[in-house]
Design a protein around this motif. Structure first.
Motif, PDB file in Angstrom:
ATOM      1  N   THR A 107       0.856  -1.187   0.000  1.00 60.07           N
ATOM      2  CA  THR A 107       0.000   0.000   0.000  1.00 60.07           C
ATOM      3  C   THR A 107       0.888   1.231   0.000  1.00 60.07           C
ATOM      4  O   THR A 107       2.098   1.152   0.268  1.00 60.07           O
ATOM      5  CB  THR A 107      -0.892   0.025   1.254  1.00 60.07           C
ATOM      6  OG1 THR A 107      -0.042   0.161   2.414  1.00 60.07           O
ATOM      7  CG2 THR A 107      -1.754  -1.223   1.369  1.00 60.07           C
ATOM      8  N   THR A 108       0.283   2.373  -0.261  1.00 53.84           N
ATOM      9  CA  THR A 108       1.031   3.636  -0.220  1.00 53.84           C
ATOM     10  C   THR A 108       1.626   3.844   1.169  1.00 53.84           C
ATOM     11  O   THR A 108       2.774   4.274   1.301  1.00 53.84           O
ATOM     12  CB  THR A 108       0.100   4.812  -0.592  1.00 53.84           C
ATOM     13  OG1 THR A 108      -0.444   4.556  -1.891  1.00 53.84           O
ATOM     14  CG2 THR A 108       0.847   6.126  -0.602  1.00 53.84           C
ATOM     15  N   LYS A 109       0.862   3.509   2.210  1.00 57.52           N
ATOM     16  CA  LYS A 109       1.364   3.652   3.589  1.00 57.52           C
ATOM     17  C   LYS A 109       2.567   2.744   3.826  1.00 57.52           C
ATOM     18  O   LYS A 109       3.558   3.160   4.421  1.00 57.52           O
ATOM     19  CB  LYS A 109       0.268   3.340   4.596  1.00 57.52           C
ATOM     20  CG  LYS A 109       0.744   3.522   6.047  1.00 57.52           C
ATOM     21  CD  LYS A 109      -0.362   3.282   7.036  1.00 57.52           C
ATOM     22  CE  LYS A 109       0.009   3.454   8.484  1.00 57.52           C
ATOM     23  NZ  LYS A 109       1.357   3.382   8.891  1.00 57.52           N
ATOM     24  N   GLN A 110       2.507   1.492   3.363  1.00 55.80           N
ATOM     25  CA  GLN A 110       3.635   0.572   3.536  1.00 55.80           C
ATOM     26  C   GLN A 110       4.873   1.082   2.798  1.00 55.80           C
ATOM     27  O   GLN A 110       5.989   0.970   3.297  1.00 55.80           O
ATOM     28  CB  GLN A 110       3.257  -0.830   3.051  1.00 55.80           C
ATOM     29  CG  GLN A 110       2.272  -1.521   3.957  1.00 55.80           C
ATOM     30  CD  GLN A 110       1.698  -2.796   3.342  1.00 55.80           C
ATOM     31  OE1 GLN A 110       1.457  -2.872   2.130  1.00 55.80           O
ATOM     32  NE2 GLN A 110       1.476  -3.798   4.182  1.00 55.80           N
ATOM     33  N   GLN A 111       4.670   1.669   1.615  1.00 53.50           N
ATOM     34  CA  GLN A 111       5.794   2.231   0.864  1.00 53.50           C
ATOM     35  C   GLN A 111       6.441   3.381   1.636  1.00 53.50           C
ATOM     36  O   GLN A 111       7.664   3.439   1.766  1.00 53.50           O
ATOM     37  CB  GLN A 111       5.316   2.728  -0.507  1.00 53.50           C
ATOM     38  CG  GLN A 111       4.877   1.625  -1.444  1.00 53.50           C
ATOM     39  CD  GLN A 111       4.326   2.178  -2.738  1.00 53.50           C
ATOM     40  OE1 GLN A 111       4.911   3.080  -3.329  1.00 53.50           O
ATOM     41  NE2 GLN A 111       3.202   1.641  -3.189  1.00 53.50           N
ATOM     42  N   GLN A 112       5.614   4.260   2.162  1.00 53.00           N
ATOM     43  CA  GLN A 112       6.114   5.397   2.936  1.00 53.00           C
ATOM     44  C   GLN A 112       6.779   4.932   4.232  1.00 53.00           C
ATOM     45  O   GLN A 112       7.832   5.454   4.613  1.00 53.00           O
ATOM     46  CB  GLN A 112       4.984   6.379   3.245  1.00 53.00           C
ATOM     47  CG  GLN A 112       4.553   7.207   2.051  1.00 53.00           C
ATOM     48  CD  GLN A 112       5.704   7.971   1.433  1.00 53.00           C
ATOM     49  OE1 GLN A 112       6.123   7.661   0.323  1.00 53.00           O
ATOM     50  NE2 GLN A 112       6.240   8.941   2.120  1.00 53.00           N
ATOM     51  N   ASP A 113       6.153   3.971   4.899  1.00 51.92           N
ATOM     52  CA  ASP A 113       6.729   3.438   6.143  1.00 51.92           C
ATOM     53  C   ASP A 113       8.107   2.826   5.896  1.00 51.92           C
ATOM     54  O   ASP A 113       9.021   2.993   6.714  1.00 51.92           O
ATOM     55  CB  ASP A 113       5.799   2.397   6.773  1.00 51.92           C
ATOM     56  CG  ASP A 113       4.558   3.005   7.410  1.00 51.92           C
ATOM     57  OD1 ASP A 113       4.482   4.254   7.540  1.00 51.92           O
ATOM     58  OD2 ASP A 113       3.651   2.226   7.773  1.00 51.92           O
TER      59      ASP A 113
END
Length: 186
Positions: A107-113
């Motif tokens: 997800t976008t959040k996992q990429q950012q994290d």
């Protein structure tokens, strides 16, 4: 330490019979797809459950080690803190293993994290010189986190950058999954 079986890692034994315990006597941990988790099981247990070994030799070795450690329960080995080589090898093992278990389509959040994690990792790295070098690498080469493969190859290239500076051989990054995720075909 074994992870308790939950609905996520519980094996589906309805279609095939799988060993519940490995050669070490520890419970086999399965991933969300019902496959034995390579990073959650000891190597010999993983090989046993996937049919790559049927040897019981490791059971003796494992129980021998258990009895030795129970005799020396209150004694500690007088080991020195890790040097840069030990720390580097352990750190790369951790980072490559994280890439191997990163979602294939995050997800976008996992990429950012993941990008945040890599920046924090570099900032808190125990060897300040190595940490600063990794920060510079990240600044020049933004971490690629759009897929598991992108992250794995990015880390492989970062590792090769360090190996080049140390005069060590380069690893062919097209084989990162065999080295860190799937294993090599026999």
């Amino acid at each position: 330490m074994p992870v308790p079986t939950t609905e996520k890692n519980k094996p589906d034994n309805s279609s095939t019979t799988r060993p519940e315990f490995g050669l070490s006597g520890r419970k086999i941990i399965y991933d969300k797809d019902g496959k034995p988790c390579r990073t959650c099981n000891e190597l010999l247990d993983f090989q046993f459950v996937t049919g790559k070994t049927k040897s019981a030799k490791s059971v003796t070795k494992s129980s021998d080690n258990a009895s030795i450690s129970s005799k020396n329960k209150l004694k500690y080995a007088k080991e020195e803190p890790p040097d840069v080589a030990q720390l580097g090898k352990s750190s790369w093992t951790l980072l490559h293993s994280i890439a191997a278990t990163f979602p294939e389509t995050p997800t976008t959040k996992q990429q950012q994290d993941m990008k945040s994690f890599l920046n924090l990792f570099a900032g808190f790295y125990p060897c300040w010189y190595c940490g600063e070098d990794f920060v510079k690498y990240i600044d020049k080469h933004e971490p690629q986190t759009k897929s598991q493969d992108d992250l794995g190859k990015w880390l492989c290239e970062a590792h090769n950058d360090v190996n080049k500076k140390l005069g060590k051989p380069q690893f062919d990054c097209q084989f990162w999954k065999q080295r860190w995720k799937d294993g090599w075909d026999e």
